[in-house]
Design a protein around this motif. Structure first.
Motif, PDB file in Angstrom:
ATOM      1  N   ALA A 127      23.674  64.834  34.919  1.00 28.54           N
ATOM      2  CA  ALA A 127      24.466  63.600  34.879  1.00 28.54           C
ATOM      3  C   ALA A 127      24.087  62.822  33.630  1.00 28.54           C
ATOM      4  O   ALA A 127      22.898  62.647  33.332  1.00 28.54           O
ATOM      5  N   LYS A 130      28.653  57.667  30.830  1.00 25.20           N
ATOM      6  CA  LYS A 130      30.054  57.895  30.494  1.00 25.20           C
ATOM      7  C   LYS A 130      30.243  58.046  28.994  1.00 25.20           C
ATOM      8  O   LYS A 130      29.765  57.236  28.203  1.00 25.20           O
ATOM      9  N   ASN A 132      28.900  60.414  27.314  1.00 23.31           N
ATOM     10  CA  ASN A 132      27.728  61.162  26.850  1.00 23.31           C
ATOM     11  C   ASN A 132      27.221  60.631  25.501  1.00 23.31           C
ATOM     12  O   ASN A 132      27.179  61.350  24.493  1.00 23.31           O
ATOM     13  N   ASN A 195      24.154  54.662  37.681  1.00 23.33           N
ATOM     14  CA  ASN A 195      25.259  53.694  37.768  1.00 23.33           C
ATOM     15  C   ASN A 195      24.946  52.414  37.011  1.00 23.33           C
ATOM     16  O   ASN A 195      25.833  51.786  36.419  1.00 23.33           O
ATOM     17  N   ILE A 209      28.205  62.467  41.646  1.00 20.68           N
ATOM     18  CA  ILE A 209      28.691  61.981  40.355  1.00 20.68           C
ATOM     19  C   ILE A 209      29.747  60.902  40.547  1.00 20.68           C
ATOM     20  O   ILE A 209      30.743  61.094  41.247  1.00 20.68           O
ATOM     21  N   ASN A 210      29.526  59.759  39.909  1.00 28.19           N
ATOM     22  CA  ASN A 210      30.487  58.662  39.903  1.00 28.19           C
ATOM     23  C   ASN A 210      31.285  58.753  38.603  1.00 28.19           C
ATOM     24  O   ASN A 210      30.775  58.395  37.540  1.00 28.19           O
ATOM     25  N   PRO A 211      32.533  59.220  38.646  1.00 31.39           N
ATOM     26  CA  PRO A 211      33.288  59.465  37.404  1.00 31.39           C
ATOM     27  C   PRO A 211      33.561  58.207  36.583  1.00 31.39           C
ATOM     28  O   PRO A 211      33.885  58.312  35.398  1.00 31.39           O
ATOM     29  N   GLU A 212      33.428  57.039  37.188  1.00 34.38           N
ATOM     30  CA  GLU A 212      33.635  55.805  36.433  1.00 34.38           C
ATOM     31  C   GLU A 212      32.432  55.456  35.571  1.00 34.38           C
ATOM     32  O   GLU A 212      32.566  54.753  34.554  1.00 34.38           O
ATOM     33  N   LYS A 213      31.245  55.947  35.960  1.00 38.03           N
ATOM     34  CA  LYS A 213      30.019  55.601  35.243  1.00 38.03           C
ATOM     35  C   LYS A 213      29.341  56.803  34.582  1.00 38.03           C
ATOM     36  O   LYS A 213      28.480  56.610  33.711  1.00 38.03           O
ATOM     37  N   ASP A 215      29.387  61.171  33.261  1.00 42.56           N
ATOM     38  CA  ASP A 215      29.988  62.474  32.979  1.00 42.56           C
ATOM     39  C   ASP A 215      29.044  63.536  33.531  1.00 42.56           C
ATOM     40  O   ASP A 215      27.842  63.277  33.726  1.00 42.56           O
ATOM     41  N   MET A 216      29.588  64.711  33.760  1.00 41.46           N
ATOM     42  CA  MET A 216      28.830  65.784  34.384  1.00 41.46           C
ATOM     43  C   MET A 216      28.806  67.009  33.480  1.00 41.46           C
ATOM     44  O   MET A 216      29.811  67.384  32.890  1.00 41.46           O
TER      45      MET A 216
END
Length: 277
Positions: A127, A130, A132, A195, A209-213, A215-216
């Motif tokens: 993780a 956002k 990266n 987050n 994974i929180n896609p708003e905060k 990237d994976m």
């Protein structure tokens, strides 16, 4: 003659009253309480030890199970290592579901749980913030000086233990440890750190994974840390039939569907065919 009749009336009334009370007693079922009482389904409550990272699907499963069978579910959520210690000390509770089979194996070696069923896959990923911003591409970058890394505890979380093994295999254990700003007792605290932006990178599972905060970044097959999520009844449950019902419900298609809803691949999955319990 009149005086005898007056005396007889109270006696007749007493006899009639006694007869009525007797008849009422015959038509009323006695209530049984105490040790001789037979518990109904509504009286049964199961205590389930669950890995903290499984809280969302397990909470929903608990509600679905109660709706279906009328059996209440109570949870203790914590890191798997903590849960094993609690079970070992208290010898209370009915089922155990950790984040992966290595922790279940430990509990079984201690004689705390029986044969498991398998539910889903816990798939660790990298993780990052956002976008990266630190251009992280692999776990080797975790050793880069100046990065802030958040990880699960080695002795308390399945992912912390798996990540520690991976860093050692890459020969970067000490360098990564120098960058660690958080060793959390559960994966949930690692999620909070990402987050809030207090960590640059972490090992989390796909479902966290929180896609708003964030990237994976997926791990390559040779570095796969995917774990199978097992569940089983405890060896000291006082309600073995109800406990087994819950275990089977979690490992059923209905239970697995709830895990899928929360981002877990269901077991078995051809994509993770190389992952064994």
């Amino acid at each position: 003659m009149v005086s005898m009749t007056k005396r007889a009336i109270p006696l007749i009334a007493i006899v009639l009253l006694a007869a009525l009370l007797f008849m009422a007693g015959c038509t009323t079922q006695p209530s049984v309480t105490g040790e001789n009482a037979t518990p109904t389904v509504a009286d049964i409550s199961l205590l389930v030890y669950s890995g903290a990272g499984l809280k969302k699907p397990m909470s929903e499963i608990g509600e679905a199970f109660t709706d279906k069978y009328g059996i209440n579910i109570e949870y203790t959520f914590a890191g798997s290592g903590t849960l094993i210690t609690q079970m070992e000390l208290s010898r209370k509770g009915d089922a155990f579901i950790p984040g992966g089979t290595p922790d279940y194996r430990i509990a079984r070696e201690k004689g705390l749980v029986g044969e498991p069923g398998y539910v889903a896959y816990h798939v660790p990923v990298i993780a990052v913030g956002k976008g990266n911003p630190h251009n992280i591409t692999s776990v080797d970058d975790f050793a880069r000086p100046g990065l802030k890394i958040a990880l699960g505890g080695v002795n308390s979380t399945a992912i912390g233990r798996a990540g520690d093994k991976l860093f050692r295999a890459h020969g970067i254990h000490d360098a990564v440890e120098a960058n660690v700003v958080l060793r959390a007792p559960t994966i949930n605290e690692v999620v909070v750190a990402m987050n809030m932006g207090t960590a640059d990178a972490a090992l989390l599972t796909m479902d966290q994974i929180n896609p708003e905060k964030m990237d994976m970044i997926g791990l390559p097959p040779e570095d796969s840390l995917a774990l199978i999520v097992p569940i089983g009844a405890t060896t000291f449950t006082t309600q073995p039939e109800a406990a087994q019902m819950f275990v089977e419900f979690v490992a059923s298609e209905e239970g697995k569907a709830i895990f899928v809803k929360h981002g877990f691949p269901a077991y078995p999955d051809p994509a993770y065919a190389g992952i064994e319990p």
